[in-house]
Motif scaffolding. Structure first.
Motif, PDB file in Angstrom:
ATOM      1  N   LEU A 188     -10.577 -40.541  31.231  1.00 16.31           N
ATOM      2  CA  LEU A 188      -9.127 -40.304  31.312  1.00 16.31           C
ATOM      3  C   LEU A 188      -9.077 -40.431  29.784  1.00 16.31           C
ATOM      4  CD1 LEU A 188      -6.346 -40.841  33.068  1.00 16.31           C
ATOM      5  CD2 LEU A 188      -6.628 -43.052  31.943  1.00 16.31           C
ATOM      6  N   ALA A 189      -9.544 -41.274  28.942  1.00  7.91           N
ATOM      7  CA  ALA A 189      -9.272 -41.601  27.737  1.00  7.91           C
ATOM      8  C   ALA A 189      -9.831 -40.053  27.027  1.00  7.91           C
ATOM      9  CB  ALA A 189     -10.073 -42.741  26.972  1.00  7.91           C
ATOM     10  N   ASP A 190     -10.839 -39.530  27.216  1.00  7.71           N
ATOM     11  CA  ASP A 190     -11.243 -38.244  26.607  1.00  7.71           C
ATOM     12  C   ASP A 190     -10.226 -37.337  26.765  1.00  7.71           C
ATOM     13  OD1 ASP A 190     -13.605 -39.668  25.606  1.00  7.71           O
ATOM     14  OD2 ASP A 190     -14.695 -38.579  27.301  1.00  7.71           O
ATOM     15  N   ALA A 191      -9.871 -37.152  28.295  1.00  3.59           N
ATOM     16  CA  ALA A 191      -8.873 -36.068  28.425  1.00  3.59           C
ATOM     17  C   ALA A 191      -7.342 -36.180  27.634  1.00  3.59           C
ATOM     18  CB  ALA A 191      -8.760 -35.866  30.030  1.00  3.59           C
ATOM     19  N   ASN A 192      -6.973 -37.514  27.863  1.00  2.82           N
ATOM     20  CA  ASN A 192      -5.457 -37.812  27.369  1.00  2.82           C
ATOM     21  C   ASN A 192      -5.498 -37.918  25.771  1.00  2.82           C
ATOM     22  OD1 ASN A 192      -4.555 -37.379  29.937  1.00  2.82           O
ATOM     23  ND2 ASN A 192      -3.900 -39.745  30.318  1.00  2.82           N
ATOM     24  N   SER A 193      -6.694 -38.314  25.385  1.00  2.00           N
ATOM     25  CA  SER A 193      -6.593 -38.422  23.740  1.00  2.00           C
ATOM     26  C   SER A 193      -6.454 -37.091  23.153  1.00  2.00           C
ATOM     27  CB  SER A 193      -7.814 -39.215  23.386  1.00  2.00           C
ATOM     28  OG  SER A 193      -7.705 -38.855  21.955  1.00  2.00           O
ATOM     29  N   GLN A 194      -6.950 -36.014  24.068  1.00  2.00           N
ATOM     30  CA  GLN A 194      -6.728 -34.620  23.513  1.00  2.00           C
ATOM     31  C   GLN A 194      -5.413 -34.209  23.427  1.00  2.00           C
ATOM     32  OE1 GLN A 194      -9.421 -32.872  22.190  1.00  2.00           O
ATOM     33  NE2 GLN A 194      -7.759 -31.361  21.531  1.00  2.00           N
ATOM     34  N   HIS A 195      -4.750 -34.549  24.677  1.00  2.00           N
ATOM     35  CA  HIS A 195      -3.315 -34.302  24.609  1.00  2.00           C
ATOM     36  C   HIS A 195      -2.696 -34.556  23.594  1.00  2.00           C
ATOM     37  CE1 HIS A 195      -3.818 -32.486  28.450  1.00  2.00           C
ATOM     38  NE2 HIS A 195      -4.193 -33.673  29.027  1.00  2.00           N
ATOM     39  N   PHE A 196      -3.057 -35.608  23.031  1.00  2.00           N
ATOM     40  CA  PHE A 196      -2.107 -36.371  21.770  1.00  2.00           C
ATOM     41  C   PHE A 196      -2.645 -35.750  20.511  1.00  2.00           C
ATOM     42  CE2 PHE A 196      -1.124 -39.842  24.879  1.00  2.00           C
ATOM     43  CZ  PHE A 196       0.304 -39.939  24.381  1.00  2.00           C
ATOM     44  N   ARG A 197      -3.941 -35.131  20.376  1.00  2.00           N
ATOM     45  CA  ARG A 197      -4.477 -34.176  19.420  1.00  2.00           C
ATOM     46  C   ARG A 197      -3.659 -33.262  19.350  1.00  2.00           C
ATOM     47  NH1 ARG A 197      -9.468 -35.351  16.450  1.00  2.00           N
ATOM     48  NH2 ARG A 197     -10.437 -36.950  17.865  1.00  2.00           N
ATOM     49  N   ASP A 198      -3.678 -32.398  20.570  1.00  2.00           N
ATOM     50  CA  ASP A 198      -2.914 -31.245  20.660  1.00  2.00           C
ATOM     51  C   ASP A 198      -1.292 -31.335  20.143  1.00  2.00           C
ATOM     52  OD1 ASP A 198      -5.277 -30.279  21.799  1.00  2.00           O
ATOM     53  OD2 ASP A 198      -4.330 -30.251  24.001  1.00  2.00           O
ATOM     54  N   LEU A 199      -0.918 -32.424  20.451  1.00  2.00           N
ATOM     55  CA  LEU A 199       0.647 -32.698  20.162  1.00  2.00           C
ATOM     56  C   LEU A 199       0.861 -32.693  18.610  1.00  2.00           C
ATOM     57  CD1 LEU A 199       3.432 -33.846  20.821  1.00  2.00           C
ATOM     58  CD2 LEU A 199       2.721 -36.269  20.272  1.00  2.00           C
ATOM     59  N   THR A 200      -0.210 -33.280  18.044  1.00  2.00           N
ATOM     60  CA  THR A 200      -0.363 -33.003  16.370  1.00  2.00           C
ATOM     61  C   THR A 200      -0.260 -31.616  15.905  1.00  2.00           C
ATOM     62  OG1 THR A 200      -2.490 -33.237  16.075  1.00  2.00           O
ATOM     63  CG2 THR A 200      -1.628 -35.339  16.096  1.00  2.00           C
ATOM     64  N   GLN A 201      -0.959 -30.999  16.582  1.00  2.00           N
ATOM     65  CA  GLN A 201      -1.109 -29.388  16.315  1.00  2.00           C
ATOM     66  C   GLN A 201       0.130 -28.745  16.550  1.00  2.00           C
ATOM     67  OE1 GLN A 201      -3.929 -26.838  15.600  1.00  2.00           O
ATOM     68  NE2 GLN A 201      -4.847 -28.890  14.742  1.00  2.00           N
ATOM     69  N   MET A 202       0.824 -29.107  17.679  1.00  2.00           N
ATOM     70  CA  MET A 202       1.753 -28.545  18.256  1.00  2.00           C
ATOM     71  C   MET A 202       3.209 -28.562  17.371  1.00  2.00           C
ATOM     72  SD  MET A 202       3.983 -29.159  21.727  1.00  2.00           S
ATOM     73  CE  MET A 202       2.378 -29.270  22.573  1.00  2.00           C
ATOM     74  N   MET A 203       3.249 -29.943  16.993  1.00  2.00           N
ATOM     75  CA  MET A 203       4.480 -30.347  16.029  1.00  2.00           C
ATOM     76  C   MET A 203       4.210 -30.100  14.686  1.00  2.00           C
ATOM     77  SD  MET A 203       6.335 -31.029  18.479  1.00  2.00           S
ATOM     78  CE  MET A 203       7.847 -31.413  17.354  1.00  2.00           C
ATOM     79  N   ASN A 204       2.901 -29.564  14.241  1.00  2.00           N
ATOM     80  CA  ASN A 204       2.677 -29.331  12.827  1.00  2.00           C
ATOM     81  C   ASN A 204       2.504 -30.691  11.792  1.00  2.00           C
ATOM     82  OD1 ASN A 204       2.268 -27.960  10.319  1.00  2.00           O
ATOM     83  ND2 ASN A 204       3.933 -26.932  10.208  1.00  2.00           N
ATOM     84  N   ILE A 205       1.840 -31.766  12.561  1.00  2.00           N
ATOM     85  CA  ILE A 205       1.711 -33.026  11.964  1.00  2.00           C
ATOM     86  C   ILE A 205       0.594 -32.818  11.051  1.00  2.00           C
ATOM     87  CG2 ILE A 205       1.295 -35.252  12.408  1.00  2.00           C
ATOM     88  CD1 ILE A 205       3.857 -34.538  13.890  1.00  2.00           C
ATOM     89  N   SER A 206       0.891 -33.241   9.756  1.00  2.00           N
ATOM     90  CA  SER A 206      -0.225 -33.301   8.765  1.00  2.00           C
ATOM     91  C   SER A 206      -1.103 -34.373   8.622  1.00  2.00           C
ATOM     92  CB  SER A 206       0.480 -32.725   7.518  1.00  2.00           C
ATOM     93  OG  SER A 206       1.375 -33.797   7.032  1.00  2.00           O
ATOM     94  N   ASN A 207      -1.546 -34.917   9.792  1.00  2.00           N
ATOM     95  CA  ASN A 207      -2.412 -36.132   9.816  1.00  2.00           C
ATOM     96  C   ASN A 207      -3.788 -35.968   8.929  1.00  2.00           C
ATOM     97  OD1 ASN A 207      -2.458 -34.764  12.320  1.00  2.00           O
ATOM     98  ND2 ASN A 207      -4.412 -36.158  12.534  1.00  2.00           N
ATOM     99  N   ASP A 208      -4.020 -36.916   8.307  1.00  2.00           N
ATOM    100  CA  ASP A 208      -5.410 -36.816   7.611  1.00  2.00           C
ATOM    101  C   ASP A 208      -6.509 -37.234   8.378  1.00  2.00           C
ATOM    102  OD1 ASP A 208      -4.569 -35.918   4.989  1.00  2.00           O
ATOM    103  OD2 ASP A 208      -3.144 -37.745   5.120  1.00  2.00           O
ATOM    104  N   ASP A 209      -6.499 -37.910   9.548  1.00  2.00           N
ATOM    105  CA  ASP A 209      -7.139 -38.565  10.344  1.00  2.00           C
ATOM    106  C   ASP A 209      -6.696 -38.837  11.800  1.00  2.00           C
ATOM    107  OD1 ASP A 209      -9.759 -39.535  11.300  1.00  2.00           O
ATOM    108  OD2 ASP A 209      -9.925 -41.094  10.023  1.00  2.00           O
ATOM    109  N   PHE A 210      -7.435 -39.012  12.854  1.00  2.00           N
ATOM    110  CA  PHE A 210      -7.160 -39.103  14.024  1.00  2.00           C
ATOM    111  C   PHE A 210      -8.107 -40.076  14.722  1.00  2.00           C
ATOM    112  CE2 PHE A 210      -6.659 -38.788  18.678  1.00  2.00           C
ATOM    113  CZ  PHE A 210      -5.420 -38.442  19.072  1.00  2.00           C
ATOM    114  N   ILE A 211      -7.597 -41.177  14.920  1.00  2.00           N
ATOM    115  CA  ILE A 211      -8.564 -42.621  15.432  1.00  2.00           C
ATOM    116  C   ILE A 211      -8.547 -42.477  16.915  1.00  2.00           C
ATOM    117  CG2 ILE A 211      -6.919 -44.294  14.531  1.00  2.00           C
ATOM    118  CD1 ILE A 211     -10.004 -45.406  13.696  1.00  2.00           C
ATOM    119  N   ARG A 212      -9.622 -43.060  17.459  1.00  2.00           N
ATOM    120  CA  ARG A 212      -9.714 -43.210  18.907  1.00  2.00           C
ATOM    121  C   ARG A 212     -10.451 -44.779  18.882  1.00  2.00           C
ATOM    122  NH1 ARG A 212     -12.346 -38.928  22.410  1.00  2.00           N
ATOM    123  NH2 ARG A 212     -11.764 -40.422  23.825  1.00  2.00           N
ATOM    124  N   THR A 213      -9.644 -45.621  19.858  1.00  2.00           N
ATOM    125  CA  THR A 213     -10.173 -47.006  19.662  1.00  2.00           C
ATOM    126  C   THR A 213     -11.357 -46.978  20.350  1.00  2.00           C
ATOM    127  OG1 THR A 213      -8.926 -47.534  21.479  1.00  2.00           O
ATOM    128  CG2 THR A 213      -8.015 -48.104  19.340  1.00  2.00           C
TER     129      THR A 213
END
Ligand code: ME8
Length: 517
Positions: free
Chosen positions: A71-96
């Motif tokens: 579940l975490a793998d699938a949904n974390s990817q949705h949040f990663r996709d959100l950063t792309q979609m909203m043109n978010i310029s994050n330098d890193d994406f952390i998963r716990t």
């Protein structure tokens, strides 16, 4: 320019849910600030990510018939996709669930324990899975958490963090660092909460297993909030306090959060850091809460708005602009479709878009597509140029500049300043009517168009953090070199020279019209 490194974070989002505009809101706000700081010449590290442990995620996974990791793998990817979609310029994406984070959270625990701030005992009391929070009997309202969430009775062996010992130090910290909590109203709430007395905090669980093992006692897993908050350190390389990122960027300049999680960030988090003898973040800002057409956003109402739906219908920069403009940052707000249409049409299209389009088409038609050569300025020209000059930095004591408003996270007012300048330029163009001047007074026409050109360049530079793609298109059309778009070049003296050939104009902010049913 100020070169102090700037570390900014979003909350890490729970993977039990799909991203909605609430998540997009926080991420866009951080992105706007990160871009603003980069344009100001500061070194920036911008972190976002996902919060993947805890009972809430475990229960959602069970309900979906998948493992928590899947579940975490699938949904974390949705949040990663959100950063792309909203043109978010994050330098890193952390998963716990990453190794680097597990090592960091466990070391934070050990640092707190080694200094005598953790004891073993047993917890009996109320817990809300939705909030991942413990509540006192006295806090319950009609048998539910004050947030309205269901609570369950928990009785189990637990480690405790001696939060009760930190009340005075926290109050002293708030008093000595008035910028630590924003906005002011939230600070007052937190101060009175801490003054009311703090209880020790249960920081481990034994009745489920989806979490980070407690170092030295693997029957326990860490309380998900202790685990989650450590993410801000993990991404910088902690526990290696000699890591370049840690040395450059810790303590964080700003944790941006929603008002729902301010207590975790301004009471628990600083107390954990004090216990571990680590420096505290400089500021936590809690923004308000979005409702949808007047209703709370909720799974059961099925009214959560997917950011992708807005981007598809209205455009990416339009969505980013709306989120930052519609609601005074810090206040609660309401999303309405009509509100969105109004902002897009009256502000982006009719005001800013129209100013650029009118000016650039006349330059294209009447000036051979080149930046015109100005002549002597009139009082009206000087007045508009002075407004433009003052947009980014105002002379001392003359109200708030864009720079000051951004520093205070007053995004809606920063945009209002840009709009005011654009309105003034539209009023100027109406009065000067350069389209009439070609025959009557071409020198005057050139001056008017040059003044407008300078104002539009200024507006385009200042809008970059909010509407990066559209601003970049505008700056391309204005012939502004890519390496001359940051705030060091905001002054009129950096305008490209008269005679510079411009690309044919193309409208940037189009009017939104409803599609026929
Ligand atoms: O709380 N309006 O994650 P979360 C505005 N994992 N903002 C909203 C919103 C709304 N209606 N709904 C959500 C968690 N947000 C923890 C955080 S950090 C160490 C751990 C935004 O997925 C807002 O920023 O529930 C809020 O604080 C956050 O999403 C909560 O995300």
């Amino acid at each position: 320019m100020n070169n102090k490194p700037f570390y900014i974070t979003t909350p890490i989002y729970y993977v039990n849910d799909r991203p909605h505009i609430g998540h997009a809101y926080t991420s866009v706000a951080c992105d706007v600030l990160a871009r603003f700081k980069r344009l100001s010449g500061e070194e920036v590290f911008f972190l976002t990510g996902t919060d993947e442990h805890g009972l809430k995620v475990e229960k959602s996974a069970n309900a979906a018939g998948v493992s928590p990791q899947a579940l975490a793998d699938a949904n974390s990817q949705h949040f990663r996709d959100l950063t792309q979609m909203m043109n978010i310029s994050n330098d890193d994406f952390i998963r716990t669930t990453e190794k680097r984070h597990i090592a960091s959270a466990q070391k934070l625990w050990q640092d707190m324990q080694a200094r005598g701030h953790i004891t073993l005992g047993s917890y009996s009391g109320w817990y809300s899975v939705r909030d991942e929070a413990y509540y006192q009997e006295s806090e319950l309202v009609g048998g539910k958490a004050p947030t309205g969430a269901e609570v369950e009775w928990v009785e189990e062996p637990s480690y405790f963090f001696k939060l009760s010992a930190f009340g005075d130090r926290l109050l002293e910290h708030y008093a000595k660092n008035p910028q630590f909590i924003g906005p002011e109203t939230r600070k007052n709430e937190i101060v009175s909460f801490v003054k009311g007395g703090l209880k020790d905090l249960s920081i481990s669980r034994t009745t489920f297993s989806w979490g980070i093992p407690v170092p030295g006692d693997e029957k326990h897993i860490m309380y998900v909030w202790l685990d989650a908050l450590a993410n801000y350190l993990s991404a910088l390389g902690y526990p290696d306090t000699d890591a370049r990122l840690y040395k450059t960027f810790w303590p964080a300049a700003l944790h941006m959060v929603g008002k729902d999680i301010i207590r975790f960030h301004t009471v628990y988090w600083p107390a954990f850091l004090m216990a571990a003898e680590l420096p505290l973040p400089e500021r936590v800002f809690a923004h308000g809460w979005w409702t949808i057409e007047g209703e709370k956003m909720s799974k059961s109402l099925g009214n959560a708005i997917a950011p992708g739906a807005l981007v598809d219908e209205f455009g990416l920069d339009q969505t980013r602009y709306f989120l930052m403009r519609e609601v005074p940052f810090g206040n609660d707000g309401n999303f309405s479709r009509q509100g969105m249409i109004n902002r897009v049409n009256s502000e982006l299209s009719n005001n800013i878009g129209n100013l650029a389009q009118r000016t650039l088409s006349i330059i294209n038609k009447n000036c051979g597509g080149m930046i015109p050569q100005p002549n002597a300025y009139t009082a009206e020209d000087e007045a508009l140029l002075a407004d433009a000059k003052n947009l980014y930095i105002l002379p001392e004591g003359k109200g708030s500049s864009l720079h000051d408003l951004m520093e205070a996270q007053q995004f809606h007012l920063a945009l209002e300043r840009v709009l005011e300048l654009s309105s003034a330029a539209n009023a100027y163009i109406d009065v000067q009517a350069p389209w009439k001047l070609k025959k009557e007074d071409p020198d005057r026409m050139n001056t008017v168009l040059y003044v407008l050109y300078c104002v539009i360049r200024k507006i385009s530079i200042c809008l970059q953090p909010f509407t990066p793609d559209s601003s970049s298109k505008m700056l391309d059309q204005l012939g502004v070199a890519e390496n001359m778009r940051d705030f060091a070049y905001v002054g009129e003296e950096f305008c490209p020279r008269p005679g510079t050939v411009l690309l044919p104009p193309q409208p940037v902010f189009l009017r939104f019209t409803e599609k026929a049913a």
